[in-house]
Scaffold this active site. Structure first.
Site, mmCIF file in Angstrom:
data_model
loop_
_atom_site.group_PDB
_atom_site.id
_atom_site.type_symbol
_atom_site.label_atom_id
_atom_site.label_comp_id
_atom_site.label_asym_id
_atom_site.label_seq_id
_atom_site.Cartn_x
_atom_site.Cartn_y
_atom_site.Cartn_z
ATOM 1 N N LYS A 222 -1.261 -4.809 3.746
ATOM 2 C CA LYS A 222 -2.370 -5.475 4.448
ATOM 3 C C LYS A 222 -1.907 -6.169 5.730
ATOM 4 C CE LYS A 222 -5.866 -5.776 3.415
ATOM 5 N NZ LYS A 222 -6.887 -4.818 3.882
ATOM 6 N N ASP B 157 0.823 -1.203 0.000
ATOM 7 C CA ASP B 157 0.000 0.000 0.000
ATOM 8 C C ASP B 157 0.856 1.251 0.000
ATOM 9 O OD1 ASP B 157 -1.943 -2.185 1.201
ATOM 10 O OD2 ASP B 157 -3.125 -0.557 0.337
#
Lengths: 325, 325
Positions: free
Chosen positions: A239, A229
């Site tokens: 995650k 991310d």
């Protein structure tokens, strides 16, 4: 079809509704911006790269439905806030909005916005193909690769980052098997990653997240690839669960790779400065409508965790591979 | 009440239905052996020590309902097979059956079986209290202890092994907080461990299994305690996920403890000789009646994993603590 596309005939956005997978494959049509905002908030479309394209196509809807430049600007502000933490959403909106503003008539604005949105979508696919090209060199014939969450085509416009690497390796004739971790609490691994891979006839085995150490000890896995991310100066934010897999991979001398476009790099920032989104306790108290924990239990539910570079063998980008010597 | 008890007035077994927790607290009454076998197979009563008592009380039911010794023996054979991998079930059945066989009339047989069953239940509680006494010395005021699955009073007749250690420490005036891992795929952590601890007003926070490494890195945990299904010569076999927690605990220099009665010791055997039960793929494909993965996906679903002694700081038993120097 791609995860998200423009429908020329109907002047609308088509997207694969990811909340219904794998039980149903349904295409959602968005003609109004409101529908798109709702789809983003309910995670019918998700994944940072896919949200970039969604934002850009959303600007096209605003150009069609609004009368003036000021109304368009006002409407797309709401779109940007649909999920405030996803940088790519604002990025996609801004690029398409800047293009739209070069038009004089609403028709011209729509045309410019649509061209830019298509460009963003095409760039995303091209970037993923390059990540796949570089990353596939790290995979060997016969590898069994563990992945977490969904860094596949449904997180992007097409192809995927971590799963893109696997797809390209398979396309080049390598025999690759995948172990997909279910990815609690929202099960993107069981719901989406397994579905994508079965569609492509790439062998996949589903496990619970806590089984990764055991499958490594049993010699059932020899590589790990995940997406990211955000890449910060000391490591990777991804995650929740990614860090656990990285620690157990190190214990078993299994290389741990991250595949992600340079657009997720934020190297001026420390992981300590990045706010880790904490999601609702209900994600762990209910499942599929069933209560699975006491209603008043305290829950800690961070959506992401941080993995230091020390645990990462290589970061695969569209410009090449960053790796430890 | 205890997890499982004999109801003197109704001549029946009462047990807490663990499949309904935490949404409902319901006491199941078993007057026929068939009902008990069904309850065991559906995991309404579970946990190795609790199954020992269930087996013994089941013999009492057989003594009441059957006319001859040979019928009793035949019936309890079926009970032993209700869950063939649980050693304690056979152990409890055999002890109560041997006692029953000393009786001449069915009334005498029932009386002997019931006395033995009560003895097994009482011994289990006493053993857990001793484990609690020894283990509580390892916990300090202010500790935050991570646990996996349910090694609590509902896995036993009462008190619990891993949770028994925490209960005794709290009883001795130590302030202890618990982090409970949900324990996929059957969620004994979210469903049962959190419920037990809230009942006792011991502070508990629920997390997904994959979060354990992250909470350790964040300094939110300083000890780990789990139970054991079997202790073999090289280490411990316990609920899937235990090994993952042990590896990540080592990475963060957090002591990892196992609390278990000596009856689970099987030190003549290697972990390689123990068959790890593989459970149904449906546990990962469906949840709460909802489909969460493609129906045709391959699933690997081992119920247990193996953790070598090298990762275990101490094994807490009713006779004292085995620990590394």
């Amino acid at each position: 079809m791609r995860t998200i596309e423009w429908d020329e005939e109907k002047d609308s956005i088509k997207l694969i509704d990811q909340t219904l997978l794998p039980a149903e494959y349904d295409i959602l049509e968005c003609k109004a911006l409101e529908q798109l905002i709702d789809a983003i908030q309910r995670l019918k479309v998700r994944g940072a790269p896919a949200l970039g394209a969604a934002g850009a196509f959303g600007v096209v809807l605003a150009c069609i439905n609004e009368k003036s430049k000021s109304d368009i600007i006002k409407e797309v502000e709401r779109l940007k806030k649909a999920r405030p933490t996803a940088v790519n959403l604002s990025y996609g909106v801004n690029r398409a909005l800047n293009a739209a503003m070069r038009g004089r008539t609403t028709q011209e604005m729509k045309t410019h916005a649509l061209e830019e949105a298509q460009r963003i979508a095409d760039e995303d696919v091209a970037m993923n193909k390059k990540i796949g090209d570089y990353g596939s060199e790290l995979l060997e014939n016969g590898d069994v690769v563990l992945t977490h969450c969904n860094a596949g085509r449904l997180a992007c416009v097409d192809w995927g980052t971590a799963l893109g690497v696997i797809r390209t390796a398979v396309q080049k004739g390598k025999r690759i098997e995948v172990i997909a971790c279910e990815t609690r609490p929202l099960n993107q691994g069981s719901r989406i990653t397994t579905w994508e891979l079965l569609q492509d006839e790439i062998p996949v085995t589903l496990i619970a997240d806590s089984m990764s150490a055991a499958v490594m000890r049993e010699g059932k896995v020899n590589k790990v690839i995940v997406g990211a991310d955000r890449v910060v100066k000391e490591g990777v934010i991804n995650k929740i669960g990614t860090y656990m897999h990285a620690v157990v991979a190190k214990e078993h001398n299994i290389p741990f790779y991250v595949a992600t476009p340079l657009s997720s790099f934020d190297l001026k920032r420390s992981y300590k400065e990045v706010e880790i989104e904490e999601r609702s306790p209900e994600e762990l108290i209910f499942f599929g409508g069933k209560q699975i924990a006491p209603l008043d239990v305290k829950v800690y539910n961070p959506a992401f965790d941080f993995t230091p570079f020390a645990l990462i063998a290589a970061v695969i980008t569209e410009k090449g591979i960053w790796s430890k010597l």
